[in-house]
Design a protein around this motif. Structure first.
Motif, PDB file in Angstrom:
ATOM      1  N   ALA A  21      10.980   3.536  -2.355  1.00  0.00           N
ATOM      2  CA  ALA A  21      11.044   2.184  -2.262  1.00  0.00           C
ATOM      3  C   ALA A  21      12.132   1.908  -3.640  1.00  0.00           C
ATOM      4  O   ALA A  21      12.086   2.529  -4.949  1.00  0.00           O
ATOM      5  CB  ALA A  21       9.963   1.214  -2.590  1.00  0.00           C
ATOM      6  N   GLU A  22      12.981   0.759  -3.281  1.00  0.00           N
ATOM      7  CA  GLU A  22      13.905   0.549  -4.349  1.00  0.00           C
ATOM      8  C   GLU A  22      13.424  -0.023  -5.521  1.00  0.00           C
ATOM      9  O   GLU A  22      13.760   0.207  -6.582  1.00  0.00           O
ATOM     10  CB  GLU A  22      14.857  -0.713  -3.823  1.00  0.00           C
ATOM     11  N   ASP A  23      12.213  -0.630  -5.401  1.00  0.00           N
ATOM     12  CA  ASP A  23      11.437  -1.292  -6.786  1.00  0.00           C
ATOM     13  C   ASP A  23      10.471  -0.144  -7.212  1.00  0.00           C
ATOM     14  O   ASP A  23       9.483  -0.708  -7.934  1.00  0.00           O
ATOM     15  CB  ASP A  23      10.982  -2.467  -6.644  1.00  0.00           C
ATOM     16  N   CYS A  24      10.364   0.986  -6.919  1.00  0.00           N
ATOM     17  CA  CYS A  24       9.238   2.096  -7.075  1.00  0.00           C
ATOM     18  C   CYS A  24       9.068   2.078  -8.672  1.00  0.00           C
ATOM     19  O   CYS A  24      10.405   2.249  -9.352  1.00  0.00           O
ATOM     20  CB  CYS A  24       9.589   3.427  -6.412  1.00  0.00           C
ATOM     21  N   PRO A  25       8.177   1.956  -9.339  1.00  0.00           N
ATOM     22  CA  PRO A  25       8.090   1.982 -10.605  1.00  0.00           C
ATOM     23  C   PRO A  25       8.134   3.321 -11.548  1.00  0.00           C
ATOM     24  O   PRO A  25       8.195   3.477 -12.549  1.00  0.00           O
ATOM     25  CB  PRO A  25       6.694   1.349 -10.960  1.00  0.00           C
ATOM     26  N   VAL A  26       8.320   4.314 -10.731  1.00  0.00           N
ATOM     27  CA  VAL A  26       8.325   5.948 -11.319  1.00  0.00           C
ATOM     28  C   VAL A  26       9.699   6.274 -11.084  1.00  0.00           C
ATOM     29  O   VAL A  26      10.405   6.326 -10.164  1.00  0.00           O
ATOM     30  CB  VAL A  26       7.246   6.780 -10.957  1.00  0.00           C
ATOM     31  N   GLU A  27      10.141   7.387 -11.999  1.00  0.00           N
ATOM     32  CA  GLU A  27      11.306   7.984 -11.788  1.00  0.00           C
ATOM     33  C   GLU A  27      10.959   9.580 -11.221  1.00  0.00           C
ATOM     34  O   GLU A  27      11.785  10.396 -10.837  1.00  0.00           O
ATOM     35  CB  GLU A  27      11.841   8.178 -13.140  1.00  0.00           C
ATOM     36  N   ARG A  28       9.691  10.047 -11.261  1.00  0.00           N
ATOM     37  CA  ARG A  28       9.306  11.574 -10.732  1.00  0.00           C
ATOM     38  C   ARG A  28       7.879  11.149  -9.931  1.00  0.00           C
ATOM     39  O   ARG A  28       7.231  10.199 -10.008  1.00  0.00           O
ATOM     40  CB  ARG A  28       8.821  12.093 -12.069  1.00  0.00           C
ATOM     41  N   GLY A  29       8.004  11.928  -9.002  1.00  0.00           N
ATOM     42  CA  GLY A  29       6.894  12.240  -7.800  1.00  0.00           C
ATOM     43  C   GLY A  29       5.690  12.361  -8.749  1.00  0.00           C
ATOM     44  O   GLY A  29       5.500  13.154  -9.342  1.00  0.00           O
ATOM     45  N   GLY A  30       4.534  11.589  -8.532  1.00  0.00           N
ATOM     46  CA  GLY A  30       3.301  11.856  -9.367  1.00  0.00           C
ATOM     47  C   GLY A  30       2.150  11.891  -8.381  1.00  0.00           C
ATOM     48  O   GLY A  30       2.104  11.274  -7.133  1.00  0.00           O
ATOM     49  N   THR A  31       1.171  12.637  -8.810  1.00  0.00           N
ATOM     50  CA  THR A  31      -0.072  12.780  -7.880  1.00  0.00           C
ATOM     51  C   THR A  31      -0.899  11.589  -8.188  1.00  0.00           C
ATOM     52  O   THR A  31      -1.372  11.420  -9.145  1.00  0.00           O
ATOM     53  CB  THR A  31      -0.839  14.099  -8.473  1.00  0.00           C
ATOM     54  N   PRO A  32      -1.264  11.023  -6.844  1.00  0.00           N
ATOM     55  CA  PRO A  32      -2.094   9.688  -6.959  1.00  0.00           C
ATOM     56  C   PRO A  32      -3.625  10.450  -7.173  1.00  0.00           C
ATOM     57  O   PRO A  32      -4.003  11.271  -6.339  1.00  0.00           O
ATOM     58  CB  PRO A  32      -1.975   9.102  -5.541  1.00  0.00           C
ATOM     59  N   VAL A  33      -4.379   9.507  -7.667  1.00  0.00           N
ATOM     60  CA  VAL A  33      -5.734   9.941  -7.972  1.00  0.00           C
ATOM     61  C   VAL A  33      -6.790   8.687  -7.823  1.00  0.00           C
ATOM     62  O   VAL A  33      -5.949   7.581  -8.106  1.00  0.00           O
ATOM     63  CB  VAL A  33      -5.857  10.511  -9.489  1.00  0.00           C
ATOM     64  N   SER A  34      -7.814   8.857  -7.645  1.00  0.00           N
ATOM     65  CA  SER A  34      -8.877   7.865  -7.766  1.00  0.00           C
ATOM     66  C   SER A  34     -10.291   8.323  -8.175  1.00  0.00           C
ATOM     67  O   SER A  34     -10.501   9.369  -7.897  1.00  0.00           O
ATOM     68  CB  SER A  34      -8.853   7.354  -6.100  1.00  0.00           C
ATOM     69  N   LEU A  53       2.757   6.263  -1.244  1.00  0.00           N
ATOM     70  CA  LEU A  53       3.424   7.204  -1.931  1.00  0.00           C
ATOM     71  C   LEU A  53       4.972   7.180  -2.113  1.00  0.00           C
ATOM     72  O   LEU A  53       5.444   7.536  -3.261  1.00  0.00           O
ATOM     73  CB  LEU A  53       3.178   8.484  -0.872  1.00  0.00           C
ATOM     74  N   PRO A  54       5.621   6.430  -1.092  1.00  0.00           N
ATOM     75  CA  PRO A  54       7.027   6.283  -1.326  1.00  0.00           C
ATOM     76  C   PRO A  54       7.050   5.045  -2.235  1.00  0.00           C
ATOM     77  O   PRO A  54       8.209   4.641  -2.894  1.00  0.00           O
ATOM     78  CB  PRO A  54       7.890   6.149  -0.178  1.00  0.00           C
ATOM     79  N   LYS A  55       5.934   3.892  -2.139  1.00  0.00           N
ATOM     80  CA  LYS A  55       6.413   2.637  -2.767  1.00  0.00           C
ATOM     81  C   LYS A  55       6.108   2.616  -4.510  1.00  0.00           C
ATOM     82  O   LYS A  55       6.403   1.835  -5.127  1.00  0.00           O
ATOM     83  CB  LYS A  55       5.567   1.579  -2.176  1.00  0.00           C
ATOM     84  N   LYS A  56       5.031   3.475  -4.919  1.00  0.00           N
ATOM     85  CA  LYS A  56       4.562   3.207  -6.010  1.00  0.00           C
ATOM     86  C   LYS A  56       4.662   4.833  -6.504  1.00  0.00           C
ATOM     87  O   LYS A  56       4.631   4.986  -8.099  1.00  0.00           O
ATOM     88  CB  LYS A  56       2.955   3.168  -5.976  1.00  0.00           C
ATOM     89  N   TYR A  57       4.400   5.932  -5.773  1.00  0.00           N
ATOM     90  CA  TYR A  57       4.273   7.221  -6.538  1.00  0.00           C
ATOM     91  C   TYR A  57       5.328   8.242  -6.586  1.00  0.00           C
ATOM     92  O   TYR A  57       5.261   9.276  -6.955  1.00  0.00           O
ATOM     93  CB  TYR A  57       2.940   7.998  -5.947  1.00  0.00           C
ATOM     94  N   GLY A  58       6.545   7.877  -6.054  1.00  0.00           N
ATOM     95  CA  GLY A  58       7.679   8.471  -6.127  1.00  0.00           C
ATOM     96  C   GLY A  58       8.063   9.601  -5.128  1.00  0.00           C
ATOM     97  O   GLY A  58       8.795  10.715  -5.267  1.00  0.00           O
ATOM     98  N   TRP A  59       7.407   9.447  -3.632  1.00  0.00           N
ATOM     99  CA  TRP A  59       7.636  10.547  -3.023  1.00  0.00           C
ATOM    100  C   TRP A  59       8.352  10.042  -1.901  1.00  0.00           C
ATOM    101  O   TRP A  59       8.159   8.923  -0.942  1.00  0.00           O
ATOM    102  CB  TRP A  59       6.199  10.853  -2.475  1.00  0.00           C
ATOM    103  N   GLY A  60       9.342  10.880  -1.559  1.00  0.00           N
ATOM    104  CA  GLY A  60      10.248  10.665   0.042  1.00  0.00           C
ATOM    105  C   GLY A  60       9.431  11.531   0.936  1.00  0.00           C
ATOM    106  O   GLY A  60       8.745  12.558   0.650  1.00  0.00           O
ATOM    107  N   ILE A  61       9.683  10.944   2.221  1.00  0.00           N
ATOM    108  CA  ILE A  61       8.934  11.542   3.077  1.00  0.00           C
ATOM    109  C   ILE A  61       9.960  11.826   4.378  1.00  0.00           C
ATOM    110  O   ILE A  61      10.639  11.215   4.828  1.00  0.00           O
ATOM    111  CB  ILE A  61       7.907  10.497   3.840  1.00  0.00           C
ATOM    112  N   LYS A 108      10.886  12.567  -5.997  1.00  0.00           N
ATOM    113  CA  LYS A 108      11.962  11.805  -6.117  1.00  0.00           C
ATOM    114  C   LYS A 108      13.350  12.623  -6.998  1.00  0.00           C
ATOM    115  O   LYS A 108      14.137  12.416  -6.668  1.00  0.00           O
ATOM    116  CB  LYS A 108      11.866  10.418  -6.747  1.00  0.00           C
ATOM    117  N   GLU A 109      12.706  13.373  -8.038  1.00  0.00           N
ATOM    118  CA  GLU A 109      13.497  14.160  -8.862  1.00  0.00           C
ATOM    119  C   GLU A 109      13.815  15.413  -8.183  1.00  0.00           C
ATOM    120  O   GLU A 109      14.794  16.187  -9.032  1.00  0.00           O
ATOM    121  CB  GLU A 109      12.927  14.271 -10.077  1.00  0.00           C
ATOM    122  N   SER A 110      13.604  15.898  -7.080  1.00  0.00           N
ATOM    123  CA  SER A 110      13.596  17.210  -6.520  1.00  0.00           C
ATOM    124  C   SER A 110      14.907  17.337  -5.926  1.00  0.00           C
ATOM    125  O   SER A 110      15.763  16.239  -5.304  1.00  0.00           O
ATOM    126  CB  SER A 110      12.512  17.515  -5.490  1.00  0.00           C
TER     127      SER A 110
END
Length: 139
Positions: A11-24, A91-99, A112-114
């Motif tokens: 997403a254009e307004d994704c808050p991260v520059e690198r793909g991050g692992t989501p946890v809960s 995943l693409p909106k907040k965590y920096g993953w393209g699909i 995103k950085e790959s």
């Protein structure tokens, strides 16, 4: 909605520059964490419908034996209503993953950085349609 030969950009307004692992910390994991675990562990294994089904049964805590014996019933009930596509996933909106959806509609994640993300987003893969993930906030 299922795609083929498509890459969903972060997403254009994704808050991260690198793909991050989501946890809960929640006992029942949220959908985006389950999506990540399934797709990161098995790239190009799931198509969209199978991914939705696997996320659903895990999110609802449906026992493994019921997943097998009641698969058709669960599947029919699940798909009796519409579901958002992965453009709306965290995943693409907040965590920096393209699909990426390949020619068979099988799905893989790319950070995103790959170099692979750059390859797809720069048009390096002929015939692959580029879409943006949905924005987090309205303009």
């Amino acid at each position: 909605m299922s795609y083929i030969d498509t890459f969903i950009r972060v997403a254009e307004d994704c808050p991260v520059e690198r793909g991050g692992t989501p946890v809960s910390e929640r006992p029942l994991l949220p959908a985006h964490v389950i999506q990540y675990n399934l797709l990161a562990g098995a790239p190009y294994h799931y198509n969209h419908e199978e991914l939705l089904y696997q996320v659903h049964v895990r999110h609802k805590g449906i026992p493994e034996e019921d997943r097998e014996t009641r698969r058709e019933e669960i599947w029919t009930e699940l798909f009796s209503k519409s579901h958002p596509c992965l453009r709306a996933s965290m995943l693409p909106k907040k965590y920096g993953w393209g699909i990426h959806y390949d020619t068979e509609g099988k799905i893989a994640l790319y950070a995103k950085e790959s170099p692979q993300y750059d390859h797809f987003t720069s048009g390096g893969e002929a015939g692959v349609k580029l879409l943006n993930a949905m924005r987090n906030k309205r303009r």
